[in-house]
Design a protein around this motif. Structure first.
Motif, PDB file in Angstrom:
ATOM      1  N   CYS A  50       3.127  -3.194  -0.218  1.00 14.56           N
ATOM      2  CA  CYS A  50       1.987  -2.532   0.422  1.00 14.56           C
ATOM      3  C   CYS A  50       0.740  -2.726  -0.443  1.00 14.56           C
ATOM      4  O   CYS A  50       0.838  -3.098  -1.609  1.00 14.56           O
ATOM      5  CB  CYS A  50       2.263  -1.039   0.582  1.00 14.56           C
ATOM      6  SG  CYS A  50       3.749  -0.644   1.536  1.00 14.56           S
ATOM      7  N   ARG A  71       2.661   0.200   6.066  1.00 14.75           N
ATOM      8  CA  ARG A  71       3.994   0.350   5.502  1.00 14.75           C
ATOM      9  C   ARG A  71       4.764  -0.942   5.749  1.00 14.75           C
ATOM     10  O   ARG A  71       4.709  -1.514   6.835  1.00 14.75           O
ATOM     11  CB  ARG A  71       4.728   1.532   6.137  1.00 14.75           C
ATOM     12  CG  ARG A  71       4.093   2.863   5.802  1.00 14.75           C
ATOM     13  CD  ARG A  71       5.049   4.017   6.077  1.00 14.75           C
ATOM     14  NE  ARG A  71       5.323   4.194   7.497  1.00 14.75           N
ATOM     15  CZ  ARG A  71       4.587   4.937   8.297  1.00 14.75           C
ATOM     16  NH1 ARG A  71       3.519   5.562   7.831  1.00 14.75           N
ATOM     17  NH2 ARG A  71       4.901   5.064   9.565  1.00 14.75           N
ATOM     18  N   ARG A  72       5.494  -1.387   4.737  1.00 16.32           N
ATOM     19  CA  ARG A  72       6.134  -2.701   4.843  1.00 16.32           C
ATOM     20  C   ARG A  72       7.631  -2.600   4.542  1.00 16.32           C
ATOM     21  O   ARG A  72       8.030  -2.129   3.489  1.00 16.32           O
ATOM     22  CB  ARG A  72       5.462  -3.667   3.855  1.00 16.32           C
ATOM     23  CG  ARG A  72       5.830  -5.106   4.058  1.00 16.32           C
ATOM     24  CD  ARG A  72       5.274  -5.651   5.360  1.00 16.32           C
ATOM     25  NE  ARG A  72       3.826  -5.766   5.328  1.00 16.32           N
ATOM     26  CZ  ARG A  72       3.060  -5.756   6.423  1.00 16.32           C
ATOM     27  NH1 ARG A  72       3.594  -5.642   7.613  1.00 16.32           N
ATOM     28  NH2 ARG A  72       1.748  -5.876   6.310  1.00 16.32           N
ATOM     29  N   ARG A  76       6.660   2.723   1.501  1.00 14.12           N
ATOM     30  CA  ARG A  76       5.351   3.338   1.681  1.00 14.12           C
ATOM     31  C   ARG A  76       4.473   3.017   0.482  1.00 14.12           C
ATOM     32  O   ARG A  76       4.958   2.875  -0.642  1.00 14.12           O
ATOM     33  CB  ARG A  76       5.470   4.853   1.839  1.00 14.12           C
ATOM     34  CG  ARG A  76       6.211   5.268   3.105  1.00 14.12           C
ATOM     35  CD  ARG A  76       5.947   6.707   3.432  1.00 14.12           C
ATOM     36  NE  ARG A  76       4.555   6.909   3.851  1.00 14.12           N
ATOM     37  CZ  ARG A  76       4.088   8.094   4.259  1.00 14.12           C
ATOM     38  NH1 ARG A  76       4.871   9.144   4.272  1.00 14.12           N
ATOM     39  NH2 ARG A  76       2.824   8.212   4.622  1.00 14.12           N
ATOM     40  N   ALA A  77       3.194   2.930   0.717  1.00  9.49           N
ATOM     41  CA  ALA A  77       2.231   2.681  -0.352  1.00  9.49           C
ATOM     42  C   ALA A  77       1.990   3.959  -1.146  1.00  9.49           C
ATOM     43  O   ALA A  77       2.480   5.038  -0.794  1.00  9.49           O
ATOM     44  CB  ALA A  77       0.919   2.181   0.241  1.00  9.49           C
ATOM     45  N   GLU A  95      -3.307   4.694   7.682  1.00  9.76           N
ATOM     46  CA  GLU A  95      -1.984   4.157   7.371  1.00  9.76           C
ATOM     47  C   GLU A  95      -1.305   3.726   8.655  1.00  9.76           C
ATOM     48  O   GLU A  95      -1.127   4.523   9.576  1.00  9.76           O
ATOM     49  CB  GLU A  95      -1.118   5.178   6.644  1.00  9.76           C
ATOM     50  CG  GLU A  95       0.226   4.601   6.202  1.00  9.76           C
ATOM     51  CD  GLU A  95       1.099   5.614   5.488  1.00  9.76           C
ATOM     52  OE1 GLU A  95       2.007   5.207   4.749  1.00  9.76           O
ATOM     53  OE2 GLU A  95       0.876   6.835   5.675  1.00  9.76           O
TER      54      GLU A  95
END
Length: 225
Positions: A50, A71-72, A76-77, A95
């Motif tokens: 992220c 979000r990847r 979460r970042a 987000e």
């Protein structure tokens, strides 16, 4: 509301810059352009994939009006850090999520991910960060980047493992969004990452096959110098 609508509702448009990730699909960048603003790419955190807070701060200018974090893979970042940055510089922080697994599927995906992480030794397994939902189980293939990763993937597929490259080309290296910028973590992730199956319906035998195929290949790769 989608990203474009949220940006427009905040009065962000022509002449404004919006910081977005280059690692991922073009959907967020397209929404920024549709709102009339300019997407600016920042680098990612190598553990979460992220946007990295310090990288966002590094590309921020007087024209920066917003940051869109995505979000990847279930990571979460650092959203507290991102919101703090937004508050210091009057930036809108959004987000974007990914489709979540169903309530019934999530525990099984996490259990499958734990099984793989405990047994894989031919790849670098994902960081089990806070709240990681394992929408995808993304590993890094050690060695010399894309050639080794692609060769690794071909052999796994030949052995019946349905793996895939999650991000083939970062956006800043595509014709539509080409930028003459250096995003080393983004580019390294695009060269090294591979998504292994972690679906809720996988059987123990199928998980064992993934482990066996990966571990058999791991020793064949030479570390990059």
């Amino acid at each position: 509301m989608g990203t474009e609508a949220l940006l427009r509702a905040a009065g962000i448009g022509t002449g404004d810059e919006v910081v977005v990730p280059a690692y991922g699909s073009a959907a967020v960048s397209d929404a920024v352009v549709s709102a009339g603003a300019i997407p600016v790419f920042a680098d990612i955190d190598p553990m979460t994939y992220c946007l990295d807070v310090d990288a966002v701060d590094a590309v921020r200018t007087e024209r920066t009006a917003a940051v869109v974090v995505v979000r990847r893979f279930g990571h979460r970042a650092d959203m507290p850090g991102m919101h703090a940055l937004g508050q210091r510089h009057a930036l809108l922080v959004l987000e974007e999520g990914e489709p979540d697994a169903t309530y019934d599927e999530a525990p099984r995906r996490r259990a499958h991910a734990a099984y793989l992480t405990a047994r894989l030794n031919g790849v670098h397994t994902p960081a089990d960060g806070d709240g990681h939902s394992y929408q995808q189980y993304v590993v890094r293939v050690p060695g010399n980047g894309r050639p080794d990763r692609d060769a690794f993937a071909r052999v796994l597929r030949a052995k019946g493992v349905d793996c895939r490259v999650p991000v083939k080309t970062p956006l800043h290296r595509t014709p539509k969004y080409w930028r003459d910028v250096e995003l080393p973590e983004t580019e390294r992730a695009a060269d090294e990452t591979l998504a292994l199956p972690v679906d809720a319906w996988l059987t123990r035998r199928e998980l064992q096959r993934i482990v066996s195929a990966c571990n058999a290949l791991g020793g064949l790769l030479q570390p990059a110098f």
